[in-house]
Scaffold this motif. Sequence first.
Motif, short mmCIF file in Angstrom:
data_model
loop_
_atom_site.label_atom_id
_atom_site.label_comp_id
_atom_site.label_asym_id
_atom_site.label_seq_id
_atom_site.Cartn_x
_atom_site.Cartn_y
_atom_site.Cartn_z
N ILE A 1 8.83 -19.27 -29.04
CA ILE A 1 9.38 -20.32 -29.42
C ILE A 1 9.54 -20.40 -30.82
N ASN A 2 10.22 -21.10 -31.51
CA ASN A 2 10.54 -21.30 -32.62
C ASN A 2 10.10 -22.35 -33.37
N LEU A 3 9.46 -22.53 -34.55
CA LEU A 3 8.84 -23.60 -35.35
C LEU A 3 9.53 -23.75 -36.41
N TYR A 4 10.38 -24.64 -36.95
CA TYR A 4 10.84 -24.80 -38.20
C TYR A 4 9.97 -25.74 -39.07
N LEU A 5 9.81 -25.39 -40.40
CA LEU A 5 9.11 -26.07 -41.35
C LEU A 5 9.94 -26.41 -42.76
N PHE A 6 10.46 -27.72 -43.13
CA PHE A 6 11.02 -27.74 -44.37
C PHE A 6 10.05 -28.45 -45.26
N ASP B 1 2.41 -13.51 -30.71
CA ASP B 1 3.18 -12.75 -29.96
C ASP B 1 4.12 -13.69 -29.52
N TYR B 2 4.06 -15.23 -29.71
CA TYR B 2 4.78 -15.96 -28.86
C TYR B 2 5.32 -17.01 -29.75
N LEU B 3 5.11 -16.92 -30.86
CA LEU B 3 5.35 -18.12 -31.83
C LEU B 3 6.19 -17.55 -33.26
N ASN B 4 7.35 -18.05 -33.46
CA ASN B 4 8.03 -17.82 -34.68
C ASN B 4 7.97 -18.92 -35.46
N ILE B 5 7.68 -18.70 -36.83
CA ILE B 5 7.60 -19.93 -37.80
C ILE B 5 8.44 -19.78 -39.04
N TYR B 6 9.30 -20.49 -39.26
CA TYR B 6 10.55 -20.46 -40.33
C TYR B 6 10.13 -21.45 -41.26
N GLU B 7 10.15 -20.98 -42.47
CA GLU B 7 9.86 -22.04 -43.58
C GLU B 7 11.03 -22.17 -44.46
N TYR B 8 11.58 -23.29 -44.87
CA TYR B 8 12.56 -23.68 -45.90
C TYR B 8 11.85 -24.47 -46.88
N THR C 1 12.80 -28.07 -52.51
CA THR C 1 12.84 -28.92 -53.77
C THR C 1 13.59 -27.93 -54.56
N TYR C 2 13.56 -26.76 -54.76
CA TYR C 2 14.01 -25.75 -55.56
C TYR C 2 15.12 -24.96 -55.04
N ASN C 3 15.64 -25.20 -53.73
CA ASN C 3 16.71 -24.29 -53.07
C ASN C 3 17.55 -25.22 -52.39
N GLU C 4 18.78 -25.37 -53.15
CA GLU C 4 19.82 -26.20 -52.64
C GLU C 4 20.17 -25.82 -51.48
N GLU C 5 20.25 -24.57 -51.15
CA GLU C 5 20.78 -24.23 -49.89
C GLU C 5 20.15 -24.61 -48.63
N ASN C 6 18.91 -24.45 -48.86
CA ASN C 6 17.92 -24.99 -47.76
C ASN C 6 17.87 -26.59 -47.73
N ARG C 7 18.13 -27.23 -48.72
CA ARG C 7 18.21 -28.68 -48.95
C ARG C 7 19.51 -29.00 -48.12
N SER D 1 12.34 -36.70 -46.08
CA SER D 1 10.84 -36.48 -46.60
C SER D 1 10.37 -35.40 -45.98
N VAL D 2 9.15 -34.63 -46.64
CA VAL D 2 8.65 -33.36 -46.26
C VAL D 2 7.22 -33.68 -46.38
N PRO D 3 6.69 -32.83 -45.22
CA PRO D 3 6.94 -31.67 -44.58
C PRO D 3 7.70 -32.27 -43.29
N PHE D 4 8.84 -31.53 -43.00
CA PHE D 4 9.62 -32.10 -41.76
C PHE D 4 9.70 -30.91 -40.88
N THR D 5 8.85 -30.92 -39.68
CA THR D 5 8.62 -30.03 -38.66
C THR D 5 9.33 -30.12 -37.53
N ILE D 6 10.20 -29.00 -37.13
CA ILE D 6 10.93 -29.05 -35.81
C ILE D 6 10.24 -27.99 -34.91
N ILE D 7 10.08 -28.41 -33.61
CA ILE D 7 9.57 -27.64 -32.37
C ILE D 7 10.41 -28.20 -31.33
#
Length: 144
Positions: free
Chosen positions: A42-47, A71-78, A81-87, A103-109
């Motif tokens: 599963i993927n978890l995304y954190l802005f 072994d079962y969890l991917n975490i992607y962080e973005y 504040t300082y990265n326009e592409e990620n914003r 607002s942050v932190p903003f987490t999606i799972i």
Amino acid sequence: MKKIIFIMIIFLFIPINIYAISDNYEDKINDIVNVEKEENKINLYLFHSKDCSHCADEREWLKEIKKDYKDYLNIYEYEVTYNEENRQLMKSVTDKLSINIDSVPFTIIGNDYYTGFSETTESILENKIKEYLELESNPNEVKI
């Protein structure tokens, strides 16, 4: 030969847990963030922001939780504040989810998203991870 049989018998009593991804899990944003779905993960995304103390707390907690589910969890962080592409990526994600969050932190799972971070959020996120990782027990396990 007796040692081999003895070892095999011992393994019958050792619980072996295998995770399976729940049918309820759906990654709605992997196409936006350009992440491929991996089988049995599963993927978890954190802005987040480098300047945000709650974000730092969540990032530390995610490092710890990753040890339990590595072994079962991917975490992607973005960092946004300082990265326009990620914003812009965060804006695309919120548009796809039809929500208005900046607002942050903003987490999606899976189908769920969360803003902010606290002990309550820790519990909610870990329960969501467990929900999406359905546990299958060893059918040979003998409970005493």
